[in-house]
Design an enzyme around this catalytic site. Structure first.
Site: not given
Ligand SMILES: [Zn+2]
Length: 185
Positions: A73, A144
């Site tokens: 990400c 995350c």
């Molecule tokens: Zn992230």
């Protein structure tokens, strides 16, 4: 500055001692890992696809499901990963089936957001084959979110991009979703 020097500095910044036994090789390992995890930047996806296009009268749905992928990400530089499911209905042109996971891999091995990854895979197939329709569904676990406690554990985020008949024709779309066993998008 080389990646390994950046990582060495990162270790210092988080309070570690980069000279500590095993850690002293970590910057090199991490630099090598980053080269691998972002190798998609070096792939010419159009070239990969075009070398494999053939003229074909087959006009039924072609589906490749459960393609494992690993991406990073771009908000946190932390992995997200899961399964990709891709279908298209040709209009005179097909590509080798093995190219489809390669397209996913080439786009996934870059900094990404899940929505863009989904759209880029669909657009790449759309542009090269001009099929009657293309459908891409990507399921992802985002470390995350999970590591920061933003999402409940084991939650999977699903994104889709549909072009042509998959967008216009509900039956075709439902057939695809049924084949990949996703009940809602
Ligand atoms: Zn992230």
């Amino acid at each position: 500055m080389q990646t390994k020097d950046l990582i060495r500095q990162l270790l210092i910044n988080i309070g570690e001692d980069p000279e500590r036994d095993v850690l002293n090789k970590t910057p090199e390992r991490v630099a090598e890992f980053w080269g691998y995890a972002t190798r998609g930047y070096k792939v010419d996806i159009d070239a990969v696809l075009k070398e494999s296009v053939s003229n074909d009268k087959y006009d039924q749905m072609i589906l490749v499901k459960d393609i494992d992928y690993y991406s990073l990400c771009e908000h946190h530089l932390v992995p997200f990963f899961g399964k990709a499911h891709i279908a298209y209905i040709p209009a005179g042109k097909t590509i080798g089936l093995s190219k489809i996971p390669r397209i996913v891999d080439a786009f996934a091995r870059r900094l990404q957001i899940q929505e863009r990854l989904t759209k880029q895979v669909a657009e790449a197939i759309q542009n090269v084959l001009q099929p009657k329709g293309v459908a891409v569904v990507i399921e992802a676990t985002h470390l995350c979110m999970q590591m920061r406690g933003v999402e409940k554990h084991n939650s999977v985020v699903t994104t889709s991009a549909m072009f042509g008949v998959f967008r216009e024709n509900e039956r075709t779309r439902m057939e695809f979703l049924d084949l990949i066993k996703i009940s809602r998008i």
